[in-house]
Scaffold this active site. Structure first.
Site, short mmCIF file in Angstrom:
data_model
loop_
_atom_site.label_atom_id
_atom_site.label_comp_id
_atom_site.label_asym_id
_atom_site.label_seq_id
_atom_site.Cartn_x
_atom_site.Cartn_y
_atom_site.Cartn_z
CE1 TYR A 1 40.22 33.39 38.69
CE2 TYR A 1 38.95 31.36 38.54
CZ TYR A 1 39.02 32.73 38.43
OH TYR A 1 37.92 33.45 38.07
CD GLU B 281 38.64 36.35 39.77
OE1 GLU B 281 38.27 36.00 38.64
OE2 GLU B 281 39.26 37.40 39.99
#
Ligand code: GDP
Ligand code: MN
Length: 380
Positions: free
Chosen positions: A101, A189
């Site tokens: 992530y 993101e």
């Protein structure tokens, strides 16, 4: 403005961030054509502006044209958390060794950019933050100094990414930082950022929120704006230059200033009601703006009463009162209106309305009394 995944990936590409080759499709046939172009196996992905598509059945692998047809047919029209899928992104499928992530956003409290990186990607980051907060390596970046390769490398080490991923990840993260800063993002993101079995690091997903305040220096953003299928009520309000957010309740709210609008939501809640929207007509609102605001709220079938809460400062209450009258003149308002008018020229404003008050146009002396009235009318 939130971007669709495919737009986010196009945006990433401008900054040299590696993604899989692919294309968009609005029909099953187009999906097959895109799959042929991308090369099998492919992944068929719902394009909606909401996370958790995988879990909702909106992301499927396909090994041949028949499987693409099957999945594209199932996903088009699928409702994912209230978002109906109208468009697909088809890309060449990647083999995944590891899912990470990575993101950048603004830490308002620290007045610094905040990068988050985790070797535990793929799942929702909120989940990681709750169950295993130590698995998220954070970095604060001074916007003046920027993010150096060196700092990125240290960050990647801290996040414990697999050794073979570290160098590429550090390079990619510096690019993601550039995308976030120069690309004027509120959020950039990647989840998952993957390591392939061949040792390649790249972005499998893209979640990008652009900072609307920077739109003036990004004429290229226009292409994103057009494709946005937004809340109809919000689109109507935006066309009239109003700050409007649609909510689920039954009391329509018009207030001047975001602070007063928020307090109004609170008071309506306190009185046992719920707001149908958040509408801030801003400072210096005139009759035209007020009339437009009433029209927008009136067009929402969920609205049962309208609470107009104005505290005049630069905004003059007599102007607002004129706007209310104009709107009543122009459109057939289907819900009762409760007014709380105070501040600059309140006396003049109330006088203008005095002769027009009725069962459906009610003036109350205070915010609380007006809220009570609006809530009781909405539940009547
Ligand atoms: P989200 O659920 O909306 O976040 O959608 P993602 O784009 O993140 O996809 C969800 C999941 O599908 C990912 O975490 C992956 O596990 C899987 N996935 C997506 N693309 C691929 C791919 O190219 N290959 C494989 N094997 N899995 C994929
Ligand atoms: Mn994802």
């Amino acid at each position: 403005m939130d971007l669709y995944e495919y737009q986010g990936k196009q945006y990433f590409a401008r900054f040299g961030i590696s993604t899989s080759p692919g294309g968009v499709a609005d029909t099953v046939d187009e999906a097959v054509a895109q799959a042929e172009a991308a090369g099998y196996p492919v992944v068929v992905k719902a394009q909606v502006k909401v996370g958790g598509r995988g879990k909702a059945g909106g992301v499927k692998l396909a090994g041949d044209a028949d499987e693409v047809r099957l999945h594209a047919g199932n996903i088009l029209g699928l409702d994912i958390k209230g978002h109906v899928v109208r468009r697909l992104w088809i890309e060449h499928a990647s083999d995944i060794a590891k899912e990470y992530y990575a993101s950048f956003t603004l830490d308002r409290q620290a007045k610094l950019h905040l990068g988050m990186l985790s070797a535990e990607g793929g799942v929702e980051i909120e989940e990681v933050a709750e169950t295993n907060p130590d698995a998220i390596a954070k970095i604060h970046v001074d916007p003046v100094a920027g993010l150096s390769e060196e700092a990125a490398r240290e960050w990647v080490d801290r996040a414990n990414l697999d050794p073979e991923a570290r160098e590429q990840a550090a390079t990619l993260l510096v690019r993601l930082y550039h995308c976030y800063v120069e690309g004027d993002c509120d959020l950039a993101e990647i989840n998952p950022l993957i390591l392939t079995p061949e040792g390649k690091v790249h972005a499998l997903d893209a979640k990008v929120t652009l900072d609307d305040n920077a739109a003036f220096r990004h004429p290229e953003w226009d292409e994103f704006a057009g494709s946005d299928v937004e809340d109809e009520r919000e689109a109507r309000a935006k066309a009239r230059g109003l700050n409007y957010i649609g909510l689920d309740g039954s009391v329509g709210i018009i207030a001047n200033g975001a602070g007063l609008a928020m307090s109004t939501l609170d008071v309506v809640n306190q009185c046992g009601g719920s707001a149908a929207n958040f509408l801030d007509i801003g400072g210096g609102a005139n009759a035209d703006v007020m009339a437009a605001a009433l029209e927008v709220i009136n067009s929402d079938p969920a609205v049962r009463s309208i609470f107009v809460n104005i505290f005049g400062g630069i905004t003059r209450v007599d102007e607002v009162a004129n706007g209310v009258l104009e709107a009543l003149d122009r459109v057939d308002i289907s819900s009762p209106i409760v007014l709380r008018l105070d501040g600059t020229n309140a006396v003049e404003g109330r006088a203008l309305l005095a002769d027009h008050l009725s069962d459906t146009l009610i003036a109350e002396p205070t915010m609380l009394e007006a809220a009570r009235k609006a809530v009781s009318l909405a539940s009547a």
